[in-house]
Design a protein around this motif. Structure first.
Motif, PDB file in Angstrom:
ATOM      1  N   TYR A 218      -6.446   3.895  -0.169  1.00 30.66           N
ATOM      2  CA  TYR A 218      -5.595   2.710  -0.319  1.00 30.66           C
ATOM      3  C   TYR A 218      -6.402   1.503  -0.799  1.00 30.66           C
ATOM      4  CZ  TYR A 218      -1.717   5.111   1.977  1.00 30.66           C
ATOM      5  OH  TYR A 218      -0.693   5.991   2.278  1.00 30.66           O
ATOM      6  N   ALA A 219      -7.651   1.415  -0.370  1.00 29.71           N
ATOM      7  CA  ALA A 219      -8.474   0.266  -0.748  1.00 29.71           C
ATOM      8  C   ALA A 219      -8.758   0.211  -2.245  1.00 29.71           C
ATOM      9  CB  ALA A 219      -9.792   0.290   0.027  1.00 29.71           C
ATOM     10  N   ASP A 220      -8.519   1.294  -2.959  1.00 27.03           N
ATOM     11  CA  ASP A 220      -8.731   1.301  -4.406  1.00 27.03           C
ATOM     12  C   ASP A 220      -7.825   0.298  -5.113  1.00 27.03           C
ATOM     13  OD1 ASP A 220     -10.518   3.350  -3.966  1.00 27.03           O
ATOM     14  OD2 ASP A 220      -9.110   4.948  -4.500  1.00 27.03           O
TER      15      ASP A 220
ATOM     16  N   ALA B 183       0.835  -1.204   0.000  1.00 29.87           N
ATOM     17  CA  ALA B 183       0.000   0.000   0.000  1.00 29.87           C
ATOM     18  C   ALA B 183       0.871   1.255   0.000  1.00 29.87           C
ATOM     19  CB  ALA B 183      -0.930  -0.010   1.213  1.00 29.87           C
ATOM     20  N   LEU B 184       1.894   1.264   0.829  1.00 33.59           N
ATOM     21  CA  LEU B 184       2.777   2.428   0.887  1.00 33.59           C
ATOM     22  C   LEU B 184       3.512   2.640  -0.428  1.00 33.59           C
ATOM     23  CD1 LEU B 184       4.311   1.956   4.454  1.00 33.59           C
ATOM     24  CD2 LEU B 184       2.534   3.579   3.770  1.00 33.59           C
ATOM     25  N   ASP B 185       3.766   1.534  -1.148  1.00 30.68           N
ATOM     26  CA  ASP B 185       4.454   1.623  -2.439  1.00 30.68           C
ATOM     27  C   ASP B 185       3.506   1.898  -3.607  1.00 30.68           C
ATOM     28  OD1 ASP B 185       6.908   1.183  -1.313  1.00 30.68           O
ATOM     29  OD2 ASP B 185       7.003  -0.944  -1.802  1.00 30.68           O
ATOM     30  N   GLY B 186       2.209   1.973  -3.324  1.00 31.22           N
ATOM     31  CA  GLY B 186       1.233   2.213  -4.379  1.00 31.22           C
ATOM     32  C   GLY B 186       0.978   0.997  -5.251  1.00 31.22           C
TER      33      GLY B 186
ATOM     34  N   PRO C  58      -2.341   9.613   4.713  1.00 32.12           N
ATOM     35  CA  PRO C  58      -3.297   9.772   3.609  1.00 32.12           C
ATOM     36  C   PRO C  58      -2.598   9.915   2.254  1.00 32.12           C
ATOM     37  CG  PRO C  58      -3.792  11.271   5.428  1.00 32.12           C
ATOM     38  CD  PRO C  58      -2.442  10.688   5.706  1.00 32.12           C
ATOM     39  N   LYS C  59      -3.230   9.345   1.234  1.00 31.28           N
ATOM     40  CA  LYS C  59      -2.741   9.507  -0.128  1.00 31.28           C
ATOM     41  C   LYS C  59      -3.166  10.882  -0.666  1.00 31.28           C
ATOM     42  CE  LYS C  59      -3.034   6.003  -2.916  1.00 31.28           C
ATOM     43  NZ  LYS C  59      -3.582   4.889  -3.732  1.00 31.28           N
TER      44      LYS C  59
END
Length: 362
Positions: A285-287, A212-215, A279-280
Motif C-alpha cells: 500500500y505504501a507504494d 488505499a483500499l481503492d488503489g 494484503p494486495k
C-alpha cells in the motif's frame, strides 16, 4: 450535578466527536441526551444508529444560531449541562471559505451562549450552581511548536494560524468572557487530533484507509514531517464526560493521546497494518504514497500536556496509537455501509475521496 437524572444537551451530536459523546452518555444510567445538530455535510445520523431508539436519547434538527429554538429546547428538556461541540472543523475548507467558519464557530457560539445564559438565570440557585456549559475546542488555537521541544499546557498563549483555528480561538474567548462578565458556569477543553470510527472521510486517517483500499494515491503535504498528537475519539469522549461532570468552573483542560507521530509515520503505519489485514495481490500500500505542495499556514507540530486532567480528574487515555489505529482500520473494513454512501456522494461540487492535495490535511 445534584439531580438524580441528568439531562445533557450536546450540540453537533451527529458529528464525529459529538456522536461518540452521545453514544457514551446514552449508555450511562440516569442520563438523558438531547442531540442538537442541523445536519450539515459532516453530520450523519447513521453514526447514532446504535442509540437512536433509546428512551433517553432525542435528536433535534436545530441550528445553534437559532436562539429561540435553543431556548425552547433548554426549557423543554430541563437541561443540566450543555456540551458545545458544533463547529466547522476542516482546515482546508476554512482556507477556501472562511465565512462559514466565522458564522458557525463564532456567531453560533455567541447565540448559544446568549440562549444558555437566559435559561441559566431562570434556574433555582441550587440548579444554577450545578449547571455547566462545556465548550469543546482544539489545540490548534495555540499555533504550532518547534519540532524538537515543548508542549501545550492550559496556560499556553493563543496563536492561531488558520481561519479555522482563529474561529475556535475567538469562540474560546467568548465563552470565558461570558463566565467572567455574567457568571455563567463554564468549563473548557482543548484536544489534539482525534481519530476512530465514524470519522468523516475527508480527514487524514479515514482518507488514507479508504484511498488505499481503492488503489488511489495517498497524498501527504510537504515531506510528511509535520507532527500531530493523536487521540482516539472514545478516549476523548470519556475525557469530555469527566470534564463536564467533575471539572472546576472557569477552568480549562487539555486532552491528548500522548501519541505524537509525523504525518508520514501515520500513513506508513496505516499501510503496514493494511498489508497485514488486507494484503494486495501485488506490491504494498505504501507504494502509492505521494508528496504534494504544503498548504498555507501549515503548523509544524502540536503536542498536548494532559497532566492536569490526569491529575485532577483521574482521566487517562486507554488506547495507544497502535491499538487505536488497528481498531479504526478494522472498523472501516467492517462498516462500508456507513462510509460508502459518503464516499459516493458529492459535496460542494467535488467527489469526496478523490486523491487531492487539499484533502490530505491532518
Amino acid at each position: 450535578m445534584a439531580k438524580a437524572h441528568k439531562t445533557i444537551l450536546v450540540t453537533g451530536g451527529a458529528g464525529f466527536i459529538g456522536s461518540a459523546v452521545c453514544r457514551l452518555l446514552v449508555s450511562r444510567p440516569n442520563t438523558n441526551v438531547v442531540n442538537v445538530d442541523k445536519l450539515t455535510y459532516a453530520g450523519n445520523l447513521n453514526s447514532l444508529k446504535s442509540v437512536e431508539n433509546s428512551s433517553n436519547y432525542t435528536h433535534a434538527k436545530v441550528d445553534i444560531c437559532d436562539t429561540h429554538s435553543i431556548s425552547r429546547l433548554l426549557r423543554l428538556h430541563k437541561v443540566d449541562a450543555v456540551m458545545h461541540l458544533a463547529a466547522e472543523s476542516h482546515v482546508d475548507r476554512s482556507i477556501d471559505g472562511p465565512e462559514t467558519f466565522v458564522q458557525t464557530n463564532v456567531v453560533g457560539t455567541f447565540h448559544l451562549l446568549q440562549a444558555t445564559l437566559e435559561y441559566w438565570r431562570g434556574l433555582p440557585v441550587a440548579q444554577q450552581q450545578a449547571f455547566r456549559f462545556h465548550h469543546i475546542s482544539t489545540d490548534e488555537v495555540f499555533g504550532d511548536l518547534p519540532f524538537e521541544r515543548g508542549s501545550f499546557t492550559e496556560e499556553a498563549a493563543y496563536a492561531p494560524s488558520s481561519p479555522y483555528s482563529a474561529s475556535k480561538a475567538a469562540s474560546d474567548h467568548f465563552v470565558r468572557a461570558w463566565h467572567e462578565t455574567y457568571g455563567l458556569p463554564v468549563v473548557l477543553s482543548n484536544c489534539s487530533n482525534n481519530y476512530g470510527p465514524y470519522h468523516f472521510p475527508e480527514k487524514l486517517i479515514p482518507l488514507v484507509i479508504l484511498n488505499a483500499l481503492d488503489g488511489k494515491e495517498l497524498p501527504i503535504y510537504g515531506k510528511g514531517e509535520n507532527v500531530r498528537d493523536w487521540l482516539h475519539v472514545e478516549d476523548h469522549a470519556r475525557a469530555l464526560e469527566a470534564v463536564v461532570m467533575r471539572g472546576v468552573v472557569g477552568e480549562s483542560y487539555n486532552i491528548g493521546g500522548n501519541a505524537e507521530r509525523t504525518n508520514l509515520q501515520v500513513v506508513e503505519t496505516i499501510c503496514s497494518q493494511l498489508d497485514q489485514r488486507r494484503p494486495k495481490r501485488e506490491g504494498k500500500y505504501a507504494d502509492k504514497i505521494v508528496f504534494v505542495g504544503n498548504r498555507p499556514g501549515h503548523d509544524r507540530r502540536y503536542a498536548i500536556d494532559c497532566s492536569k486532567i490526569e491529575r485532577e480528574l483521574g482521566w487517562v487515555a486507554q488506547e495507544t496509537f497502535e491499538s487505536g489505529l488497528l481498531r479504526t482500520i478494522d472498523w472501516y473494513l467492517d462498516n462500508d455501509w456507513w462510509w460508502k454512501p459518503i464516499r459516493e456522494a458529492k459535496y460542494a461540487g467535488e467527489r469526496l475521496g478523490a486523491a487531492t492535495a487539499s484533502n490530505a490535511a491532518s
